[in-house]
Design a protein around this motif. Structure first.
Motif, mmCIF file in Angstrom:
data_model
loop_
_atom_site.group_PDB
_atom_site.id
_atom_site.type_symbol
_atom_site.label_atom_id
_atom_site.label_comp_id
_atom_site.label_asym_id
_atom_site.label_seq_id
_atom_site.Cartn_x
_atom_site.Cartn_y
_atom_site.Cartn_z
ATOM 1 N N LEU A 113 0.828 -1.203 0.000
ATOM 2 C CA LEU A 113 0.000 0.000 0.000
ATOM 3 C C LEU A 113 0.863 1.255 0.000
ATOM 4 C CD1 LEU A 113 -2.754 1.413 0.242
ATOM 5 C CD2 LEU A 113 -2.640 1.056 2.698
ATOM 6 N N TYR A 176 -2.355 -1.212 -6.239
ATOM 7 C CA TYR A 176 -2.425 0.079 -5.560
ATOM 8 C C TYR A 176 -1.903 1.195 -6.456
ATOM 9 C CZ TYR A 176 -3.037 -2.991 -1.572
ATOM 10 O OH TYR A 176 -3.487 -3.959 -0.722
ATOM 11 N N MET A 219 -7.830 4.040 -0.992
ATOM 12 C CA MET A 219 -6.723 3.089 -0.930
ATOM 13 C C MET A 219 -6.839 2.170 0.273
ATOM 14 S SD MET A 219 -5.236 3.841 -3.666
ATOM 15 C CE MET A 219 -3.863 2.717 -3.459
#
Length: 314
Positions: A113, A176, A219
């Motif tokens: 991430l 991501y 996200m």
């Protein structure tokens, strides 16, 4: 009529406004989502507190309880789910395995991430050769099957927890990166970004003060959804012997240990496999519910009473 009496009369006739229900209240209106939340909270608590409580019970052999069948209370509550081929409590091993499995998955998701989000933020805001190179890097990673790439890297570097986290993080970076880039491309065209640019704000201030707070919630939602996939990937690698190594273990390695005893002691592989199934299923159910809650156009479905929702679905 006095002003005080008039204000009281107007206050009594004014309709009462009800506060919108929060996610914690809404999730318990859905039976499946509520069960998923309760199960995940139980698993997380076991992973955080369980190893401290059980001590070395998960690794201490007890040859008097070898292949003890489940639901046998003769050896105490610790052996309620049975024992493995060395007489170790399966319940205790499930708790320690939960800590290792969830810990590795959480570390991999946070790394991917951070790396993918940072690269996607740069690729979405900047233009030119840098953005092109970042996208081509994502294409290169996506061109390899994730499991095959993990097998090659772990076979070359050797199986260990840092290498396992690194491999799982690298294989998830493109998700991501592309999501962040798409979000940034959309947000940078909004009016408040144009106003900040006209007022002379620096690029760093625009990115971290105006764009990042808008795209980070999306996200985090993608990370929660991807967590189940990472758990399955880690279990697959541990099952193949390229994940965490003995004496440490995860649910996947426990399934690999018990596959040779399916005909005589099925419970050795059944319980960790069931935990993998229930954990990933709960994560998928909860992420699906969260997608509906996070969408303003679909949230009304969760806020309606259950009877009205059933009528609409019919």
């Amino acid at each position: 009529m006095s002003f005080a009496t008039k204000d009281k009369a107007e206050g009594a006739s004014r309709p009462k406004t009800t506060r919108p229900a929060g996610p914690f209240r809404l999730v318990f209106r859905d039976p499946l989502a509520a069960c998923a939340v309760v199960f995940l909270i139980f698993i997380v608590l076991c992973a955080l507190v369980g190893p401290v409580v059980i001590g070395d019970l998960a690794t201490r052999p007890n040859f008097g309880a070898r292949n003890l069948a489940p639901f046998d209370a003769s050896m105490g509550p610790a052996y309620f789910l049975g024992a493995d081929t060395l007489g170790r409590s399966l319940a205790a091993r499930l708790v320690v395995g939960a800590q290792n499995t969830l810990g590795i998955a959480a570390a991999a998701v946070m790394c991917s991430l951070f790396l993918g989000g940072t690269l996607g933020l740069v690729a979405g805001y900047a233009r030119g050769i840098g953005s092109t190179l970042i996208l081509r890097l994502a294409d290169v990673i996506m061109s390899f099957p994730s499991l095959l790439l993990a097998l090659i890297v772990l076979y070359s570097l050797g199986p260990s927890i840092p290498n396992l986290i690194l491999v799982l993080a690298i294989t998830r970076i493109p998700i991501y990166l592309r999501t962040m880039r798409a979000e940034v491309l959309e947000v940078r065209e909004r009016m408040f970004v144009g106003a900040a640019t006209a007022l002379g704000a620096s690029h760093a201030r625009i990115v971290f003060r105006h764009i990042a707070p808008v795209v980070i919630p999306t996200m985090l939602t993608i990370g929660a959804i991807d967590f189940a996939t990472v758990v399955l990937a880690e279990s697959s690698l541990s099952f193949l012997g390229l994940g965490i190594q003995s004496p440490e273990f995860t649910w996947g390695s426990m399934v690999a240990t018990g596959r040779g005893y399916l005909s005589t002691a099925w419970w050795v592989a059944f319980w960790p496999g069931l935990m993998i199934l229930l954990t990933t299923l709960s994560l998928n159910i909860l992420s699906s519910w969260w997608r509906t809650y996070a969408d303003p156009h679909q949230r009304w479905r969760l806020e309606l009473p259950r009877r009205l929702r059933r009528r609409i679905q019919k």
